[in-house]
Design a protein around this motif. Sequence first.
Motif, PDB file in Angstrom:
ATOM      1  N   ASN A  92       8.050  -6.653  -8.196  1.00  0.00           N
ATOM      2  CA  ASN A  92       7.577  -6.981 -10.014  1.00  0.00           C
ATOM      3  C   ASN A  92       6.280  -6.565  -9.686  1.00  0.00           C
ATOM      4  N   ILE A  93       5.625  -5.723 -10.409  1.00  0.00           N
ATOM      5  CA  ILE A  93       4.096  -5.332 -10.236  1.00  0.00           C
ATOM      6  C   ILE A  93       3.306  -5.872 -11.515  1.00  0.00           C
ATOM      7  N   THR A  94       2.399  -6.613 -11.339  1.00  0.00           N
ATOM      8  CA  THR A  94       1.385  -7.074 -12.298  1.00  0.00           C
ATOM      9  C   THR A  94       0.052  -6.471 -11.882  1.00  0.00           C
ATOM     10  N   VAL A  95      -0.739  -5.783 -12.869  1.00  0.00           N
ATOM     11  CA  VAL A  95      -2.015  -5.210 -12.537  1.00  0.00           C
ATOM     12  C   VAL A  95      -3.099  -5.875 -13.504  1.00  0.00           C
ATOM     13  N   ILE A  96      -4.133  -6.057 -12.924  1.00  0.00           N
ATOM     14  CA  ILE A  96      -5.308  -6.685 -13.586  1.00  0.00           C
ATOM     15  C   ILE A  96      -6.230  -5.539 -13.632  1.00  0.00           C
TER      16      ILE A  96
END
Length: 421
Positions: free
Chosen positions: A36-40
């Motif tokens: 599950n990818i989160t990008v900032i």
Amino acid sequence: MSKKNMLIYAHYYAPDAASTGQILVDLAEGMRDRFNITVICVVPSYTGTIAPEYKTKRFYEEMRNGVRVIRVRVPEFSKANKMSRVRNIVSYFFGAMRATFKAGKQDVVYSMSQPPILGGLLGVWGKWMKHAKFVYNIQDFNPEQTLAVGYVKHKLVTDLMMAFDKFSCRQSDLIITVGRDLVETLNKRFRGQRVPRVTMINNWIDEKQIYPLDAANERVQEFRARYGLDGKFVIMYSGNIGLYYDLENLVKVIGKFPNARTADGREVAFAFVGAGAVLDELKRYVAEHDLTNVTFIPYQPKEDLVYSLNAGDVHWCVNARGIKGVSVPSKAYGIMAAGKPILGVLETGSEARYLIDGTECGRCCEPGDYKAVANEIHWYLDHAGSEELVDMGKHGREYLVNHLTRDISVNEYARAIEALL
């Protein structure tokens, strides 16, 4: 088994055109079935300007192709103004630290060496805040890169930069570099003692998006006609027109070919596609010396890159002296994907030169040897239209398809990261 959560700090991310941003898009979207990818990242701003819709809030959240993206508002900047760039980068750093608390539970934090030094420190911050494993992807070594081109000259500053980045390296659970020469640099940093865990995975290109096209292709011809390149032999530079490529001196070499023609009678045109910190300087030099065979072309949308790359007959792949072991020019992959021969100005032993020499997809000389650069230009002009150039392009494309595709490299990243968990 439920998927693990992965947080990626990405200074730039799509739709920004930065090469590192595209790498992270491929990486995030390529691993979304396994994490599950989160990008900032920053709001779209690679050119220095920010669209009005990104100027009203501090953070923006969206889902982009199955990836959760948290965007940080930053001030606009000029690539030619050092202080405005610094303000922009520092704003992203502190904004990304705050945005970390919006990301939720994470099992692994991935950060790239962009922006310099701060990218690594963001990874350490994420590791501490999320009690997660930290993967540090070193695309460029700093302060080594800034020292190589004299961008920062204060010893106290560069010593602090080195101390901070070595700290980030030590805090990492895995370092991934993008070249064999970068692995050597890491070993030199730690003098072979207590070297952090490291692996090397080449960068890549999506071979399904960038591929060889016939010169008669309608879109390629349209691009050539639009920029006055129709019927000419085009030696192209495509990418960041920035500080680490010695372009200010290479354009002087180009100035020695004012009315050049190829062996098959074509006029020669030198095209620069992109933008960056030294673009205005190049434009001034070209105007002052009336170099009518030099053309400047803006960055092309991602979907049009296949046409612009195919519009070149030969492509530059260059670095300034001192960049060996510090950075790998990602433009090499795009040139190989398009099946074009390469004119390399690269140090012996650098990763890009390993690839070019090993696959025989181009010819190389050393940075700073401007006589050799001129000789290589002459060689390409003398061999324009030959099967030898066609074969160079084929060699590069074949090697890339077998070894440097997105799927191959992304799978290597995923396996290396999964091994930590």
